[in-house]
Structure formats: structure tokens, C-alpha cells
Scaffold this motif. Structure first.
Motif, PDB file in Angstrom:
ATOM      1  N   VAL B 104       0.853  -1.195   0.000  1.00 48.68           N
ATOM      2  CA  VAL B 104       0.000   0.000   0.000  1.00 48.68           C
ATOM      3  C   VAL B 104       0.890   1.247   0.000  1.00 48.68           C
ATOM      4  N   PRO B 105       0.343   2.374  -0.430  1.00 47.02           N
ATOM      5  CA  PRO B 105       1.162   3.589  -0.384  1.00 47.02           C
ATOM      6  C   PRO B 105       1.573   3.914   1.050  1.00 47.02           C
ATOM      7  N   HIS B 106       2.796   4.357   1.207  1.00 41.22           N
ATOM      8  CA  HIS B 106       3.291   4.633   2.560  1.00 41.22           C
ATOM      9  C   HIS B 106       3.402   6.120   2.864  1.00 41.22           C
ATOM     10  N   ARG B 107       2.759   6.941   2.012  1.00 43.51           N
ATOM     11  CA  ARG B 107       2.883   8.390   2.212  1.00 43.51           C
ATOM     12  C   ARG B 107       2.385   8.829   3.574  1.00 43.51           C
ATOM     13  N   HIS B 108       1.302   8.206   4.039  1.00 43.20           N
ATOM     14  CA  HIS B 108       0.667   8.725   5.257  1.00 43.20           C
ATOM     15  C   HIS B 108       0.953   7.878   6.488  1.00 43.20           C
ATOM     16  N   GLU B 109       1.881   6.929   6.351  1.00 39.94           N
ATOM     17  CA  GLU B 109       2.211   6.106   7.515  1.00 39.94           C
ATOM     18  C   GLU B 109       3.012   6.935   8.520  1.00 39.94           C
ATOM     19  N   SER B 110       2.772   6.667   9.803  1.00 40.83           N
ATOM     20  CA  SER B 110       3.535   7.371  10.836  1.00 40.83           C
ATOM     21  C   SER B 110       3.739   6.401  11.993  1.00 40.83           C
ATOM     22  N   TYR B 111       4.393   6.874  13.044  1.00 39.69           N
ATOM     23  CA  TYR B 111       4.565   6.013  14.209  1.00 39.69           C
ATOM     24  C   TYR B 111       3.203   5.617  14.798  1.00 39.69           C
ATOM     25  N   ALA B 112       2.210   6.469  14.595  1.00 40.87           N
ATOM     26  CA  ALA B 112       0.892   6.191  15.173  1.00 40.87           C
ATOM     27  C   ALA B 112       0.198   5.031  14.470  1.00 40.87           C
ATOM     28  N   THR B 113       0.536   4.793  13.198  1.00 44.54           N
ATOM     29  CA  THR B 113      -0.185   3.752  12.457  1.00 44.54           C
ATOM     30  C   THR B 113       0.596   2.441  12.372  1.00 44.54           C
ATOM     31  N   ILE B 114       1.753   2.420  13.006  1.00 51.49           N
ATOM     32  CA  ILE B 114       2.674   1.318  12.754  1.00 51.49           C
ATOM     33  C   ILE B 114       2.113  -0.038  13.190  1.00 51.49           C
TER      34      ILE B 114
END
Lengths: 360, 256
Positions: B104-114
Motif C-alpha cells: 500500500v502507499p506509505h505516504r501517510h504512515e507514521s509512528y501512530a499507524t505502525i
């Protein structure tokens, strides 16, 4: 029987065995407690070595670091650590039960946090290394730590440091530490199981299979590697804190940073059971620990030879480990099947997503 | 029509070998652009330069108008500029669905979604794309056990899962049998037409690239030798000499 029921029975069985075992075999409480620590070793090693493909030979560093962090907190809360160690055991500080348990609890928390932070710092240095270089780099960290702590007089240097004495009966003490080890292993298992099922699990598996591809697909590889090592270090730190107190005396080379024993065992146990699987490290650690205990009793004098031969056999003939071997023979048990029914499904492109479609 | 990728005066040398020498080209949005040239002419080096695998010596690379020549691979991928590999690269010990999910695109991934899990829509989308490349029934198999051609299709599906704006394909049909090739070409065209993905394709198979691309660049010895529509490229004497082979060329020119 459905796989759900098998799962429940399996987990329930292990939990029940864990609680009852020391009550049935009270003389072996400590040995079984060490078994849980071994299982934790194998599981936490597998986060990096199995799931992420980074074979760390230095994870034992966090075990020792947690141990020392905990004891510094335990003593430092109520006494001067330097004076305590300078007297090399001649001072007995009488900790009240309240002081003892407060110190232990805070020490465990501190051990976990300090080790997680150390993992971030060390990760920043060693994650530039790949393959065998990473293994040797991490090994260097563990070996150096042993020597550094041997020279650090504040924590007793090579002479070691005695831990506060448990305020209670020896049997209670054994069962208390047993429960701590058992609980920690169970919690670690549950946490790892949960995160392996998340996108974190997929990401570290992707890093294991092809890190360059993972980078090329935009995965935050560095972030996932660091978090993975932090989780390992977090639980290893707590295990060190508990283990030090259970043994009662810390010394850098044999107890805190036993790189060539525990440090290697954790690798062998994960390999034996099957790295990169949930149950592999648990099974591997149990078999390994049992083998080790038996040879120590019945092959005394030859126990290291027997253990060495065992390790060679595991590495040469069981590279996939027990779980890997089963998966090879019975792939359908692991859901690896061709979906014949799916072949009939039609390709409907209208339903396919557009570029701007919702991915989140 | 805007250009998604603008390469301007890019030079890249490895030791004494100048792999890319002052290359200037543009990849227009919503089209399929081809890149051909003899072995060692610098095609893959150019791809590597564009997606940030190595720094370039001089020149400028812009993506959607913004300079990206200083960016690292992951940053560029997150912008929506993706490449597939000549030697197919998939996550070989995971099953196909997992390969898709992690793409999936990883543009919006952050530590919060890990530690989040993927919602069912994402799994559905992964399965739809696996259907699209014809791997649905094999989705639970370990991807490393698939045939080479199927792995290639999986890699393509993974790239689509990433919702790129531009996809660089390095020899998509190499090592695939002729029946699968037709299916793959069809899907590449549909990717552009229906998902709006701009394609930039390295290809040695001439019938394939001539039928696929809207315009083609030909590299030779690290330089752009020619640029034009497939018909123009086929007639270009320099391309014929350098690449297509002299004796064929004479025939085709005479028959035209």
C-alpha cells in the motif's frame, strides 16, 4: 476440530502448565523459571533474526543492561551505589519489604525504558550494516559491554554486585520470581503475536525478504527496524532485571553479558524451533533447555561437548527448524493452498481502484 | 499535456565509464513512454538515477515539476514514482496477499499507524488486483514458489497497489512466455487507461514496445540517440544502425 479450538486449547494448556508446573515440581521452580526466560530469549531474538532477517548476536547486551539498570535503581533509591559496591558485600542494607518491592518494580520499568532507548541509539549506528556485518557489529557491542562493566567500579567492576535480599521465605521467593518470569514470557508472546499480525509484522517480513525492494516501495525501513529492536530490547531489559534478582548476584561476564552462552543459545533455540514463526522459538527453547538440563545432569564433564554437537546438528540438518519443517510437509495446515473456487471468479475492472482511490 | 518526469542534462559515471551522458528527456502524463537501446546503453542506470538509487553527477531530475535528484529512494517512492526490477523482486517468503498488503502507499504512515492492521477494504483491493493479473486463486501460496512469469505479474500488481502516479518498468516481458506477454501488454495498457498511471518502460522486445508505447526514446552509449513515435523510431537510420540491425533496416526501409 477447528483451528480456533486448537488455538484455544494450545494457549490454555500452556498457561495452565505454566501455573501448575512449579506447584507439582517445587524443587525445579528455578529451572522452570529459567525455561521461561529462555523462551523469552528465543522470542525476542526472533523479532530481529527471524521476522526481520537481521541476525543479531548481541541481543544479550540488553539483558545485561537491564540487569544493571535495575540494580542501580533498586539500591540507588535508598543508598549510595558507589559506597555499596566499594564495600563489596560487606555492607548489608536492610531493605524493608516496601522498599524492596518498590525498588524492584521501578527497577524493572527503568530497565525496560533504558534498554529501549539504548536500542534506538545503537540501532542508529549498526542498522547501516547488513548480513554478517550486522551480526559481527552487534556481537562486538555485547563483548565490549562485558569488558566495560568489568572496569566500571561504580557498579562493582569485575567483582560484581549483590542484589537486595528478598524479604521472605526462600520458597516464596522462588515462586515469586517464577511468576514474574512466567508472566513476562506470556505477555511478550501476546504482544509479539499482536504486532506480527499488524502492518508492522508485514513490514519487517518485507525487510527480511528484500530490503531494497521494501525501500523501493516506500516502506519506512529504518523506522521499522528501530522499533523492532526497541521491542526486543524492552522485554529483554525486563527479563534481565528479573533474572538478576532471581540469581541474587550480578557479575559482568558470566551473569549479565554471557555472550557465548545465553547470547548464542537464543539464536540456536530460535533456529531449532523454526525462526520467523510464532511458536518456533517457544518449542525450540523448551527442547533446547530440556536437552541442556539433561546433559548437565547425566553427562557431566561432557555437557559442553554434547551441547556443541547438538548445536551443530541443528544448524546443519534443521535449518528451517521444526515449524519450518512442518510447514514444508503440511503447507495446508498453514493456509498455503490454491483456491480452486477462486479460479471461477471473473475479473471485473469497474470495481478496481483508481489511482486516487481510498487506500487508508 | 504536462510532463510527469523531466530529465535534463543528466550525467552519471561509474569510474571511467560514463553510463549516462547529458541525457535529456520527458515522460508525458497519462502516456506510455518507451526506452530502448542496446545492452549497456545506460537504460537501467537512468532508471536508477530517476528513482534515487544513486546520486547523479550533474543535471536535474524533476517529478511533477519538483526537483527530486537529491531525494532518497523511499521519499521518491512515497511521492508516487515507483519502479519494478529487471530481476523480479517480490517478498518471496510471504504469500501473495501479504505481498500486496504491504505494498500500500506509505505516504501517510507514521509512528501512530505502525501497529494498526489493514482494514478489510485494503484486503479486498489487494484481492481485486490479484484477480486483475490473474493470480487470485494462488493468492495464499508463498510467492517465492510461483513461476517466474507469475512473480512478474505479482510484482506488477504490487506496483499498482502502491497507487503510483508514474511507474517505471524495467523489461516487463523478459522471461515471460508469449501467451502471458499478450496478457501483460493488455494489462499495462489498461493500467494507463483505467488507473491513470503514467508508464515509462524499458523493453528489448521490439514488437512489444512498438505496440505499447506512444513515444520512444532510444539510448546508445549513454546518450539519447533518437526520440519519436514508434513509426518514426522504426525508420530512423541511426537507431537501425545502433540497435535494430543494419540488414533488417534496409529491408524495412525499402518495403515502406
Amino acid at each position: 476440530m477447528t483451528s480456533k479450538r486448537v488455538q484455544i486449547l494450545l494457549h490454555g494448556g500452556v498457561l495452565a502448565a505454566g501455573i501448575i508446573a512449579p506447584l507439582i515440581f517445587p524443587n525445579y521452580t528455578l529451572q522452570i523459571a529459567v525455561l521461561w526466560v529462555m523462551i523469552l530469549f528465543a522470542m525476542t531474538w526472533d523479532v530481529m533474526g527471524g521476522q526481520m532477517g537481521y541476525n543479531s548476536l548481541g541481543n544479550i547486551f540488553f539483558f545485561g543492561a537491564g540487569m544493571y539498570t535495575c540494580v542501580i535503581v533498586q539500591i540507588g533509591l535508598y543508598y549510595d551505589v558507589a559506597k555499596y559496591t566499594a564495600a563489596s558485600g560487606m555492607i548489608t542494607v536492610n531493605f524493608t519489604p516496601e522498599q524492596y518491592f518498590t525498588g524492584l518494580a521501578l527497577g524493572m520499568i527503568a530497565a525496560a525504558l533504558v534498554c529501549a532507548v539504548l536500542a534506538v541509539i545503537l540501532g542508529w549506528i549498526v542498522f547501516g550494516l547488513r548480513g554478517p556485518y550486522f551480526a559481527i557489529g552487534t556481537l562486538g557491542i555485547a563483548l565490549a559491554a562485558g569488558e566495560l562493566f568489568s572496569a566500571w567500579e561504580y557498579v562493582g567492576g569485575g567483582g560484581g554486585i549483590a542484589l537486595p535480599v528478598y524479604p521472605g521465605e526462600p520458597d516464596d521467593r522462588a515462586y515469586f520470581f517464577y511468576l514474574l518470569c512466567f508472566t513476562l514470557a506470556v505477555v511478550t508472546f501476546a504482544v509479539l503475536r499482536r504486532i506480527y499480525a499488524s502492518r508492522f509484522g508485514l513490514a519487517i517480513n518485507a525487510i527480511r525478504d528484500d530490503e531494497e525492494k521494501a525501500e523501493g516501495m516506500g516502506i519506512h525501513t529504518r523506522r521499522h527496524k528501530t522499533v523492532g529492536w526497541c521491542i526486543s530490547a524492552f522485554f529483554l531489559g525486563i527479563s534481565g532485571a528479573i533474572f538478576g534478582n532471581m540469581i541474587g548476584f550480578i557479575e559482568p561476564l558470566e551473569v549479565a553479558f554471557p555472550t557465548v552462552t545465553f547470547g548464542i543459545f537464543m539464536v540456536v533455540m530460535a533456529l531449532l524451533g523454526g525462526k520467523g514463526t510464532m511458536w518456533g522459538p517457544v518449542i525450540g527453547a523448551t527442547l533446547f533447555h530440556a536437552f541442556k538440563e539433561v546433559t548437565w545432569i547425566h553427562l557431566l564433564g561432557w555437557q559442553w561437548v554434547a551441547l556443541g554437537a547438538f548445536i551443530i546438528i541443528v544448524v546443519v540438518f534443521f535449518q528451517q527448524g521444526i515449524m519450518g519443517w512442518i510447514q514444508d510437509k503440511r503447507p495446508h495446515w498453514f493456509g498455503i493452498v490454491v483456491d480452486e473456487a477462486g479460479a471461477a471468479r471473473e475479473i471485473e475492472l469497474e470495481g478496481a481502484p483508481r489511482r486516487t482511490g481510498a487506500a487508508e | 499535456m504536462t510532463d510527469m518526469i523531466e530529465v535534463e542534462g543528466v550525467t552519471k559515471a561509474f569510474g571511467g565509464i560514463v553510463a549516462n551522458n547529458d541525457i535529456t528527456l520527458a515522460v508525458p502524463e497519462g502516456r506510455i513512454t518507451g526506452l530502448i537501446g542496446p545492452n549497456g546503453s545506460g537504460k537501467t542506470t537512468l532508471f536508477n538515477s530517476i528513482v534515487g538509487y544513486h546520486p547523479i553527477d550533474s543535471g536535474s531530475i524533476r517529478f511533477e515539476g519538483a526537483e527530486i535528484s537529491d531525494f532518497r529512494v523511499q521519499q521518491i517512492a512515497r511521492l508516487g514514482l515507483l519502479r519494478t526490477f529487471q530481476q523480479t523482486r517480490i517478498y518471496s517468503k510471504m504469500n501473495c496477499v501479504k505481498n500486496m498488503l504491504i505494498s500500500v502507499p506509505h505516504r501517510h504512515e507514521s509512528y501512530a499507524t505502525i501497529f494498526k492492521t489493514y482494514p478489510p477494504e485494503v484486503t479486498e483491493k489487494a484481492e481485486r488486483l490479484l484477480e486483475f493479473v490473474g493470480l487470485y486463486e494462488k493468492r495464499l501460496l508463498i510467492s517465492g514458489d510461483l513461476s517466474f512469469g507469475q512473480q512478474k505479474l505479482l510484482e506488477f500488481a504490487m506496483a499498482l497497489m502502491n497507487e503510483p502516479k508514474v511507474l517505471l518498468l524495467d523489461e516487463p516481458t523478459a522471461g515471460i512466455n508469449p501467451t502471458l506477454i499478450n496478457g501483460l501488454i493488455d494489462r499495462l495498457k489498461r493500467a494507463t487507461r483505467e488507473f491513470g498511471i503514467t508508464l515509462f518502460v524499458i523493453e528489448h522486445n521490439m514488437p512489444v514496445i512498438m505496440g505499447l508505447a506512444d513515444n520512444i526514446y532510444c539510448l546508445s552509449n549513454g546518450r539519447v540517440l533518437a526520440h519519436g513515435t514508434p513509426a518514426e523510431i522504426q525508420k530512423d537510420g541511426r537507431v537501425i544502425d545502433a540497435y535494430l540491425g543494419g540488414h533488417h533496416a534496409v529491408d524495412s526501409e525499402e518495403s515502406d
